[in-house]
Design an enzyme around this catalytic site. Structure first.
Site, PDB file in Angstrom:
ATOM      1  N   ASP A 101      22.038 -17.833  -4.759  1.00 27.05           N
ATOM      2  CA  ASP A 101      21.291 -18.962  -4.220  1.00 27.05           C
ATOM      3  C   ASP A 101      19.840 -18.842  -4.649  1.00 27.05           C
ATOM      4  O   ASP A 101      19.047 -18.123  -4.030  1.00 27.05           O
ATOM      5  CB  ASP A 101      21.414 -18.980  -2.695  1.00 27.05           C
ATOM      6  CG  ASP A 101      21.035 -20.318  -2.091  1.00 27.05           C
ATOM      7  OD1 ASP A 101      20.545 -21.189  -2.832  1.00 27.05           O
ATOM      8  OD2 ASP A 101      21.240 -20.495  -0.872  1.00 27.05           O
ATOM      9  N   VAL A 102      19.495 -19.537  -5.756  1.00 29.42           N
ATOM     10  CA  VAL A 102      18.141 -19.467  -6.304  1.00 29.42           C
ATOM     11  C   VAL A 102      17.480 -20.843  -6.424  1.00 29.42           C
ATOM     12  O   VAL A 102      16.279 -20.937  -6.623  1.00 29.42           O
ATOM     13  CB  VAL A 102      18.117 -18.774  -7.683  1.00 29.42           C
ATOM     14  CG1 VAL A 102      18.350 -17.282  -7.548  1.00 29.42           C
ATOM     15  CG2 VAL A 102      19.133 -19.377  -8.622  1.00 29.42           C
ATOM     16  N   LYS A 103      18.287 -21.894  -6.346  1.00 28.34           N
ATOM     17  CA  LYS A 103      17.792 -23.277  -6.373  1.00 28.34           C
ATOM     18  C   LYS A 103      16.803 -23.525  -7.510  1.00 28.34           C
ATOM     19  O   LYS A 103      15.714 -24.070  -7.318  1.00 28.34           O
ATOM     20  CB  LYS A 103      17.171 -23.644  -5.031  1.00 28.34           C
ATOM     21  CG  LYS A 103      18.170 -23.594  -3.866  1.00 28.34           C
ATOM     22  CD  LYS A 103      17.536 -24.019  -2.567  1.00 28.34           C
ATOM     23  CE  LYS A 103      18.540 -24.000  -1.426  1.00 28.34           C
ATOM     24  NZ  LYS A 103      18.987 -22.641  -1.061  1.00 28.34           N
ATOM     25  N   ARG A 104      17.186 -23.137  -8.712  1.00 30.19           N
ATOM     26  CA  ARG A 104      16.315 -23.314  -9.872  1.00 30.19           C
ATOM     27  C   ARG A 104      16.329 -24.771 -10.329  1.00 30.19           C
ATOM     28  O   ARG A 104      17.328 -25.471 -10.216  1.00 30.19           O
ATOM     29  CB  ARG A 104      16.768 -22.433 -11.028  1.00 30.19           C
ATOM     30  CG  ARG A 104      16.811 -20.941 -10.739  1.00 30.19           C
ATOM     31  CD  ARG A 104      15.476 -20.413 -10.262  1.00 30.19           C
ATOM     32  NE  ARG A 104      15.449 -18.958 -10.262  1.00 30.19           N
ATOM     33  CZ  ARG A 104      14.586 -18.237  -9.572  1.00 30.19           C
ATOM     34  NH1 ARG A 104      13.664 -18.831  -8.837  1.00 30.19           N
ATOM     35  NH2 ARG A 104      14.613 -16.920  -9.625  1.00 30.19           N
TER      36      ARG A 104
END
Length: 293
Positions: A101-104
């Site tokens: 979960d990094v939401k790049r």
């Protein structure tokens, strides 16, 4: 004569098989300071490591995958990121799917660099899939889509989130008259290469607390083969009833993301394993049209 390069199995298919075998629970490995304290662990890289590896070992084989939240590791600097690297590698060794979960989200070469960091085989922070944001334009994700599909990896695209104010953007109407989130869903469906009973490799993030927005806006029809990563279960208020209430006939493609609702059963590994098994049975029983092997 050299061996031909092995074509990796599509992430969507691997995920579908994992859900069929292990159930829909996606274990959120989120080392909040409060959770570390509850486990009587220090809020240090050493505490992070014990927390993360204990959780992985306890839930492996009882969940469809794990979802580490990168921010809780990054806040400890390079030592925390090293723990995240170890967690991802250990999960890979154990055959546990990982959604980082990094939401790049960015454009051009920068998006490509984010993809290289997480989706390139052999990268230190390699995961099976990552979360991404499409709100610089869905086409801005193309470098990540291309690399993911090339290497049997996946993406989960933010579509309908339940954070305050999200609806002002995600529900906004485009020139074509549909909600922006629907256009995001259509794009994910078109590039994810699902179909004929197989899940696509590009899924959507849809909060389990968005009430009827998923079906009312038409995301269910826009993305009929996309897997759905659904935060909001457990501590955030959603429960088994929301599978049908929020997702309707798409409930069989929902990954039930649980962090505190699962990890609060620690630090005892047996307690964590038992809780993961209880949740697996609970959510499998209520999910219509769950995938079969």
């Amino acid at each position: 004569m050299s061996e031909p390069a092995r074509i990796p199995a599509a992430f969507g298919r691997r995920l579908q098989l994992s859900v069929a075998e292990h159930g829909p629970i996606l274990a959120g490995i989120d080392p909040h300071a409060s959770l570390l304290a509850a486990w009587v662990l220090p809020d240090t890289p050493a505490g992070l490591r014990e927390f993360s590896l204990t959780a992985l070992d306890a839930v492996a084989g009882r969940v469809c995958g794990i979802k580490p939240q990168s921010a809780f590791y990054e806040r400890h600097g390079s030592a925390g990121v090293a723990v995240l690297e170890e967690l991802l590698a250990r999960a890979r060794e154990r055959g546990v799917l990982t959604v980082l979960d990094v939401k790049r989200g960015d454009i051009g070469s920068t998006m490509g660099a984010y993809a290289q960091a997480h989706l390139r085989p052999g990268a230190p922070l390699e995961a099976d899939a990552i979360t991404v944001s499409p709100y610089l334009g869905a086409g801005s994700l193309d470098p990540a889509v291309d690399l993911a599909l090339e290497h049997g990896k996946g993406l989960f695209v933010l579509a309908l989130t339940s954070n305050p104010g999200a609806g002002a953007v995600q529900h906004a109407r485009t020139a074509g008259g549909s909600a922006l989130a629907v256009d995001v869903a259509r794009h994910a469906e078109s590039v994810g290469r699902g179909g004929a009973g197989s899940w696509g490799s590009v899924g959507l993030v849809v909060g389990a607390t968005v009430e009827d927005a998923f079906t009312r806006l038409g995301l269910d029809a826009a993305a009929p083969t996309s897997p759905l990563l659904a935060p909001g279960f457990g501590a955030q208020g959603a429960g088994p009833a929301q599978l049908a209430e929020v997702f309707g006939q798409s409930a069989g493609r929902v990954l039930v993301s649980l962090s505190r609702g699962l990890l609060a059963a620690g630090p005892d590994p047996d307690g964590l394993s038992e809780r993961a098994e209880q949740l697996r049975k609970l959510y499998t029983e209520v999910a219509p049209d769950a995938p079969t092997r």
